[in-house]
Design a protein around this motif. Structure first.
Motif, PDB file in Angstrom:
ATOM      1  N   TYR A 139       0.828  -1.209   0.000  1.00 52.69           N
ATOM      2  CA  TYR A 139       0.000   0.000   0.000  1.00 52.69           C
ATOM      3  C   TYR A 139       0.865   1.262   0.000  1.00 52.69           C
ATOM      4  O   TYR A 139       0.528   2.262  -0.650  1.00 52.69           O
ATOM      5  CB  TYR A 139      -0.938  -0.013   1.205  1.00 52.69           C
ATOM      6  CG  TYR A 139      -2.170  -0.854   0.983  1.00 52.69           C
ATOM      7  CD1 TYR A 139      -3.320  -0.306   0.398  1.00 52.69           C
ATOM      8  CD2 TYR A 139      -2.194  -2.192   1.332  1.00 52.69           C
ATOM      9  CE1 TYR A 139      -4.455  -1.078   0.175  1.00 52.69           C
ATOM     10  CE2 TYR A 139      -3.319  -2.978   1.117  1.00 52.69           C
ATOM     11  CZ  TYR A 139      -4.450  -2.420   0.541  1.00 52.69           C
ATOM     12  OH  TYR A 139      -5.572  -3.187   0.322  1.00 52.69           O
ATOM     13  N   ASN A 140       1.946   1.258   0.730  1.00 52.28           N
ATOM     14  CA  ASN A 140       2.798   2.438   0.775  1.00 52.28           C
ATOM     15  C   ASN A 140       3.486   2.689  -0.565  1.00 52.28           C
ATOM     16  O   ASN A 140       3.701   3.844  -0.953  1.00 52.28           O
ATOM     17  CB  ASN A 140       3.825   2.300   1.897  1.00 52.28           C
ATOM     18  CG  ASN A 140       3.308   2.776   3.234  1.00 52.28           C
ATOM     19  OD1 ASN A 140       3.228   3.982   3.491  1.00 52.28           O
ATOM     20  ND2 ASN A 140       2.936   1.836   4.089  1.00 52.28           N
ATOM     21  N   LEU A 141       3.846   1.617  -1.276  1.00 51.49           N
ATOM     22  CA  LEU A 141       4.421   1.797  -2.608  1.00 51.49           C
ATOM     23  C   LEU A 141       3.415   2.447  -3.557  1.00 51.49           C
ATOM     24  O   LEU A 141       3.745   3.357  -4.321  1.00 51.49           O
ATOM     25  CB  LEU A 141       4.872   0.438  -3.163  1.00 51.49           C
ATOM     26  CG  LEU A 141       6.158  -0.141  -2.571  1.00 51.49           C
ATOM     27  CD1 LEU A 141       6.337  -1.594  -3.009  1.00 51.49           C
ATOM     28  CD2 LEU A 141       7.373   0.689  -3.008  1.00 51.49           C
ATOM     29  N   MET A 142       2.165   1.969  -3.483  1.00 54.22           N
ATOM     30  CA  MET A 142       1.125   2.553  -4.338  1.00 54.22           C
ATOM     31  C   MET A 142       0.822   3.980  -3.911  1.00 54.22           C
ATOM     32  O   MET A 142       0.557   4.864  -4.741  1.00 54.22           O
ATOM     33  CB  MET A 142      -0.138   1.692  -4.264  1.00 54.22           C
ATOM     34  CG  MET A 142      -1.155   2.025  -5.355  1.00 54.22           C
ATOM     35  SD  MET A 142      -0.475   1.702  -7.004  1.00 54.22           S
ATOM     36  CE  MET A 142      -1.203   3.027  -7.970  1.00 54.22           C
ATOM     37  N   VAL A 146       0.806   7.306  -6.347  1.00 62.06           N
ATOM     38  CA  VAL A 146      -0.351   8.205  -6.475  1.00 62.06           C
ATOM     39  C   VAL A 146      -0.007   9.600  -5.968  1.00 62.06           C
ATOM     40  O   VAL A 146      -0.357  10.619  -6.572  1.00 62.06           O
ATOM     41  CB  VAL A 146      -1.558   7.619  -5.697  1.00 62.06           C
ATOM     42  CG1 VAL A 146      -2.719   8.602  -5.693  1.00 62.06           C
ATOM     43  CG2 VAL A 146      -1.999   6.305  -6.309  1.00 62.06           C
ATOM     44  N   GLY A 147       0.691   9.645  -4.830  1.00 65.08           N
ATOM     45  CA  GLY A 147       0.992  10.945  -4.225  1.00 65.08           C
ATOM     46  C   GLY A 147       1.946  11.774  -5.049  1.00 65.08           C
ATOM     47  O   GLY A 147       1.768  12.991  -5.192  1.00 65.08           O
ATOM     48  N   THR A 148       2.974  11.159  -5.589  1.00 72.33           N
ATOM     49  CA  THR A 148       3.941  11.924  -6.395  1.00 72.33           C
ATOM     50  C   THR A 148       3.338  12.396  -7.717  1.00 72.33           C
ATOM     51  O   THR A 148       3.876  13.305  -8.359  1.00 72.33           O
ATOM     52  CB  THR A 148       5.188  11.077  -6.687  1.00 72.33           C
ATOM     53  OG1 THR A 148       4.787   9.807  -7.246  1.00 72.33           O
ATOM     54  CG2 THR A 148       5.980  10.818  -5.408  1.00 72.33           C
ATOM     55  N   GLY A 172       9.226   6.515   4.484  1.00 72.08           N
ATOM     56  CA  GLY A 172       9.663   6.744   3.109  1.00 72.08           C
ATOM     57  C   GLY A 172       8.578   7.366   2.258  1.00 72.08           C
ATOM     58  O   GLY A 172       8.821   8.322   1.503  1.00 72.08           O
ATOM     59  N   ALA A 173       7.348   6.821   2.392  1.00 73.09           N
ATOM     60  CA  ALA A 173       6.229   7.374   1.621  1.00 73.09           C
ATOM     61  C   ALA A 173       5.913   8.794   2.063  1.00 73.09           C
ATOM     62  O   ALA A 173       5.638   9.673   1.237  1.00 73.09           O
ATOM     63  CB  ALA A 173       5.002   6.476   1.797  1.00 73.09           C
ATOM     64  N   PHE A 174       5.938   9.026   3.365  1.00 71.73           N
ATOM     65  CA  PHE A 174       5.658  10.371   3.890  1.00 71.73           C
ATOM     66  C   PHE A 174       6.648  11.383   3.336  1.00 71.73           C
ATOM     67  O   PHE A 174       6.257  12.461   2.861  1.00 71.73           O
ATOM     68  CB  PHE A 174       5.715  10.341   5.414  1.00 71.73           C
ATOM     69  CG  PHE A 174       5.822  11.700   6.045  1.00 71.73           C
ATOM     70  CD1 PHE A 174       4.734  12.564   6.051  1.00 71.73           C
ATOM     71  CD2 PHE A 174       7.023  12.127   6.600  1.00 71.73           C
ATOM     72  CE1 PHE A 174       4.835  13.832   6.615  1.00 71.73           C
ATOM     73  CE2 PHE A 174       7.136  13.381   7.164  1.00 71.73           C
ATOM     74  CZ  PHE A 174       6.038  14.247   7.172  1.00 71.73           C
TER      75      PHE A 174
END
Length: 642
Positions: A139-142, A146-148, A172-174
């Motif tokens: 989920y964090n990879l996705m 999406v966020g970038t 990392g995602a944050f």
């Protein structure tokens, strides 16, 4: 640029496919397992087993395929780069004989970061098909993809889905998404992300949720089903830190802790790790939960986790406190089988606890020693010193030989120093017969024990009043050690006889040892025995010692003789002393002068004149002697006139 990258990828994939016709071999049987077989079991103890079962499973050629994981990832990426329907995707996967697991999914998502549409199509298909249970990393990879891209609505929707599944936003995602939001001018979304990340960090979750969970668990008269329901309603995102914090708070209520742990194990979004199992082990490591405790340790070991040092120390201390020595030994064995093994200090501490227990269990000693040695350690003699001190502290020093035997059965190899300690320990415990037998056995086995050991045996027998045994020990010592280094032991033996008012018997023994066994007593031994003989009425026996002393090069010890003769001795005693002092010629006139002066001082003029009458002419006519007698005569006449 992304289209150019995609074209390059597809061209490379086409070349790979053309070079590997075995992937599309028409005669191969394709087997796509049912979705539920690919989903991890709800039990965390079975999860690694399922992963092993399905990871890298193949249904095509048995020939080795180099870089199989990378090739599979590229093939999966190729399929989802195409605008295919769900059924077409499934058919493609089956035709290429590809299976997905969570590691493969994450690897593909990582490779599709530059093609967000393909990544979205892949993520959606996996989620909808339920072929693989996605984890927090998936989920964090996705979320990063999406966020970038700045797709804020989809981003926050995915965040809500993650919350429901118990997943949090990774660091990392944050960092990646917040940086993108700032560059895109999405200030409100960036601030919202920072606030959410801070509130849902491990520290904040633990601080907020731990008290709430504990409050539910501490409820009285609540069934497990009711507690589980309330815990579910919290909708908490579990982490190892949170679970450990809860277990530490309710550790005094093991049943409540077990209820919570079963709920944690059943949570599909969280798998307990080594920290969690260790925390649960610390809770269950007690007498009333011992079966559950060993069950947790077995799970911990089967899952590849290690027993933490903190867990070993805390639980073993509790076992010692409750005198659960067998359990403490089993825990020691378990810890020694791991990578973080107990230290020498831990080993010695456990050994001491066993030897001071009310019921000395020698089998436990053997087990602990064997386990420690098999773990790659060696045991020094100083360890046995510590064991002896512990035995002495509880009045069990007489068991030292049995303890050593148990340690030997466990693999300990004692040296002469250790055997000496056992002999001394048995002597100090009053087990003199066993000490002598033990000493005899170990020396016959080839060990060379110090003379001090024999000295203690002689001394202990003497103090116990068993002079025959003391003498027997000394004779055995002579047989084993020879006469070169027995002076101390012999003095101890002589002292023992004198303490029992048997100085004359000691004198006979000394004479025999000197003349027949070549023993050389110490000068102090001669002096002590002479004093005791004279005190116990053995003046004549004492005379014999003067000649023996001279044969050993010692100066004669005349003071006790002169004191005795002057105060209470006869003319015959005085002559016997002079004869004992005579070897080739009479003693010096100084000896005679001391005798006469002493006799006159004690007022024994008749004995002085009697002795003078028997002295040789060289003494009777010596000027110093004549002057002494003349002075005594003049003093006597003056006293009579007054």
């Amino acid at each position: 640029m992304s289209n150019a990258w995609r074209s390059l990828l597809l061209r490379n994939l086409s070349r790979i496919s053309s070079r590997t016709p075995c992937i599309r071999h028409p005669d191969l049987h394709v087997s796509v397992p049912k979705p539920q077989t690919l989903i991890h079991s709800s039990s965390p103890f079975l999860a690694p087993i399922h992963s092993l079962c399905f990871t890298n499973r193949r249904w095509f050629s048995s020939l080795p395929a180099p870089d199989g994981n990378d090739r599979d990832r590229v093939l999966v990426a190729e399929i989802f780069a195409k605008p295919l329907t769900s059924d077409e995707i499934k058919a493609e996967l089956e035709s290429r004989n590809l299976l997905l697991d969570v590691n493969m999914v994450n690897s593909v998502l990582k490779s599709l970061e530059g093609t967000p549409k393909a990544a979205q199509r892949f993520f959606d298909w996996v989620s909808e098909s339920e072929a693989v249970r996605l984890n927090s990393k998936s989920y964090n990879l996705m979320l990063e993809i999406v966020g970038t891209e700045g797709r804020v609505e989809e981003f926050w929707g995915l965040v809500e889905i993650m919350k429901r599944k118990g997943f949090g936003v990774s660091k990392g995602a944050f960092l990646k998404v917040s940086e993108s939001f700032e560059k895109m001018g999405l200030a409100k979304d960036c601030e919202r992300l920072k606030e959410m990340y801070f509130l849902n960090s491990h520290e904040n979750v633990v601080g907020r949720m731990c008290p709430a969970i504990c409050k539910i668990l501490r409820s009285e008269n609540e069934s497990e089903e009711s507690i589980r329901k309330k815990l579910d309603e919290l909708d908490v995102s579990l982490s190892s830190s949170l679970v450990v914090a809860v277990l530490e708070r309710i550790g005094q209520y093991p049943k409540k802790a077990s209820t919570f742990f079963r709920w944690v194990e059943g949570n599909p979004s969280f798998a307990p790790d080594g920290r969690v199992y260790n925390a649960m082990a610390r809770v269950l490591g007690r007498e009333d939960c011992i079966d559950e405790f060993w069950g947790i340790l077995r799970k911990l070991r089967n899952l590849g986790y290690e027993l933490e040092k903190e867990t070993y120390i805390k639980v073993s201390d509790r076992f010692h406190k409750w005198k659960m020595l067998a359990a403490a030994v089993d825990l020691f064995k378990f810890a020694m089988a791991g990578s973080d093994k107990p230290s020498v200090h831990d080993f010695v501490f456990l050994l001491k606890k066993i030897v001071v227990s009310d019921d000395l269990d020698l089998n436990l000693i053997s087990t602990v020693v064997r386990t420690f040695i098999n773990g790659g350690h060696s045991i020094k003699g100083s360890v046995f010193d510590t064991v002896l001190k512990s035995l002495k502290s509880v009045g069990k020093l007489g068991e030292c030989d049995k303890v050593l035997k148990a340690m030997e059965e466990g693999g300990f190899a004692p040296d002469s120093y250790v055997h000496e300690k056992v002999v001394i320990g048995l002597c100090n415990a009053g087990r003199l017969e066993e000490a002598l037998q033990y000493l005899d056995n170990v020396e016959q086995a080839g060990y060379k024990l110090d003379s001090k050991t024999w000295e203690i045996l002689v001394q202990k027998h003497s103090l116990a009043g068993d002079l025959d045994k003391a003498l027997s020990c000394f004779n055995k010592m002579l047989e084993r050690k020879g006469s070169g280094d027995v002076g101390c032991a012999f003095e101890v033996l002589v002292n023992g006889f004198c303490q029992k008012n048997k100085a004359k018997e000691a004198c006979k023994i000394l004479e025999k040892m000197v003349t027949k066994k070549n023993v050389k007593p110490w000068h102090s031994t001669y002096k002590f025995l002479i004093e005791r003989l004279i005190r116990q009425g053995g003046i004549k026996e004492a005379f014999t010692l003067l000649g023996l002393m001279k044969s050993h090069g010692f100066p004669p010890f005349i003071d006790p003789f002169i004191d005795y003769i002057c105060k209470s001795g006869s003319v015959e005693d005085a002559m016997g002393f002079i004869q004992a002092m005579t070897v080739k010629e009479f003693p010096s006139r100084t000896v005679f002068l001391r005798l006469f002066e002493g006799l006159f001082k004690e007022g024994r003029h008749d004995v002085a004149h009697g002795l003078l009458h028997k002295c040789p002419g060289s003494i009777r006519n010596h000027a110093d002697i004549l002057d002494l007698f003349y002075a005594m005569k003049s003093d006597g006449a003056t006293a009579a006139a007054l």
